[in-house]
Design a protein around this motif. Structure first.
Motif, PDB file in Angstrom:
ATOM      1  N   ARG A 154       0.826  -1.208   0.000  1.00  0.00           N
ATOM      2  CA  ARG A 154       0.000   0.000   0.000  1.00  0.00           C
ATOM      3  C   ARG A 154       0.859   1.256   0.000  1.00  0.00           C
ATOM      4  O   ARG A 154       0.616   2.182  -0.774  1.00  0.00           O
ATOM      5  CB  ARG A 154      -0.936   0.000   1.208  1.00  0.00           C
ATOM      6  N   ARG A 155       1.874   1.294   0.858  1.00  0.00           N
ATOM      7  CA  ARG A 155       2.735   2.485   0.899  1.00  0.00           C
ATOM      8  C   ARG A 155       3.533   2.628  -0.382  1.00  0.00           C
ATOM      9  O   ARG A 155       3.757   3.748  -0.858  1.00  0.00           O
ATOM     10  CB  ARG A 155       3.675   2.415   2.111  1.00  0.00           C
ATOM     11  N   TRP A 156       3.972   1.498  -0.955  1.00  0.00           N
ATOM     12  CA  TRP A 156       4.720   1.555  -2.205  1.00  0.00           C
ATOM     13  C   TRP A 156       3.842   2.122  -3.321  1.00  0.00           C
ATOM     14  O   TRP A 156       4.279   2.968  -4.102  1.00  0.00           O
ATOM     15  CB  TRP A 156       5.207   0.164  -2.574  1.00  0.00           C
ATOM     16  N   GLN A 157       2.598   1.659  -3.398  1.00  0.00           N
ATOM     17  CA  GLN A 157       1.692   2.162  -4.425  1.00  0.00           C
ATOM     18  C   GLN A 157       1.413   3.647  -4.227  1.00  0.00           C
ATOM     19  O   GLN A 157       1.356   4.419  -5.194  1.00  0.00           O
ATOM     20  CB  GLN A 157       0.379   1.377  -4.406  1.00  0.00           C
ATOM     21  N   GLY A 158       1.266   4.050  -2.960  1.00  0.00           N
ATOM     22  CA  GLY A 158       1.041   5.468  -2.688  1.00  0.00           C
ATOM     23  C   GLY A 158       2.217   6.323  -3.135  1.00  0.00           C
ATOM     24  O   GLY A 158       2.034   7.400  -3.721  1.00  0.00           O
TER      25      GLY A 158
END
Length: 279
Positions: A154-158
């Motif tokens: 999730r953080r990587w996609q953000g």
């Protein structure tokens, strides 16, 4: 262990097998740099070869960044999951051309890094371009599978959604440095409108419906025409109406709005064709 076994090759798939798709895309991504080197070796870059190389590398940095944003729409419209194999490669190539753009700029200043830094700080279009480059560096460094694991999905996609504002900064930098002739810059801005409109209209994980793509085609072309007219009105004082009317006159070539409309129509036809072909 040999180096060839320790380091994955860019033309391998995730199973370590040769991928014709990745090899072909890699060759195409290298082609602009190879052409630039060939022209430089033959002395065909004009009276200011370094400046010509700066413009060429910057142009291809923007074009390839746009291609990286196009991978997901193409994968969804064509229902071609393997296309995602090349998204990271295309994004890293955009970073490579952007870094080459900066290195050539420093070369043009005879490696006076203090002057280069002051120019970047004092000239707003250079500041914008440098911020976009820093963003690309951050995305390039964190593009590996290892960083996906460190940051979490999730953080990587953000983090990697920053590609959209970075592309916007790149478009602004491109337009501001184009000065008088902004034809290519307006074209890229119009394509960016389509790319962002696509993402706004697409349901999660799928392509937009054909009616939505048709509306997007018209909206992107019209938006491009308005951008061009607005630019000339602000920058040169040319009234907007003649610029808008110029889009209807193809005697001297197509204006950016028509090119965007044609590209968007091509995407619409690709989506329609793929729907008619059984999976």
């Amino acid at each position: 262990m040999s180096l060839s076994l320790a380091l994955p090759m860019p033309w391998w798939d995730r199973q370590g097998r040769f991928s014709p798709l990745k090899a072909g895309v890699l060759a195409l991504l290298c082609l602009p740099a190879l052409l630039l080197g060939w022209w430089a070796a033959r002395g065909e870059l004009g009276g200011r070869p370094v400046m010509e190389a700066i413009h060429w590398s910057g142009l291809w940095a923007v074009r390839i960044l746009w291609l990286s944003l196009l991978v997901t729409p193409l994968r969804q419209m064509l229902r071609w999951p393997r296309l995602m194999l090349v998204r990271r490669m295309v994004g890293v190539a955009a970073l490579a051309y952007a870094l080459l753009h900066l290195v050539l700029y420093a070369l043009d200043l005879k490696w006076d890094l203090a002057k280069a830094a002051s120019e970047i700080v004092l000239r707003i279009y250079l500041t914008i371009g440098f911020v976009a480059l820093l963003g690309l560096v951050a995305l390039g460094v964190t593009s590996t599978d290892g960083w996906v694991k460190r940051l979490g999905g999730r953080r990587w996609q953000g983090l990697h959604r920053l590609a959209y504002p970075i592309a916007l900064l790149g478009a602004v930098h491109f337009a501001l440095q184009s000065k008088i002739d902004v034809t290519e810059a307006v074209l890229m801005a119009g394509l960016f409108l389509w790319l962002m409109g696509y993402r706004a209209l697409a349901p999660k994980g799928a392509a937009p419906s054909l009616p939505r793509l048709a509306v997007l085609t018209v909206a992107a072309a019209l938006g491009t025409a308005l951008l061009e007219a607005g630019w000339y009105a602000v920058a040169t004082g040319v009234p907007p109406l003649p610029v808008l009317q110029a889009n209807l006159d193809v005697e001297f070539g197509l204006r950016p709005a028509l090119w965007v409309g044609l590209a968007a129509t091509g995407a619409l036809l690709a989506r329609l064709t793929r729907r008619l072909i059984p999976a």
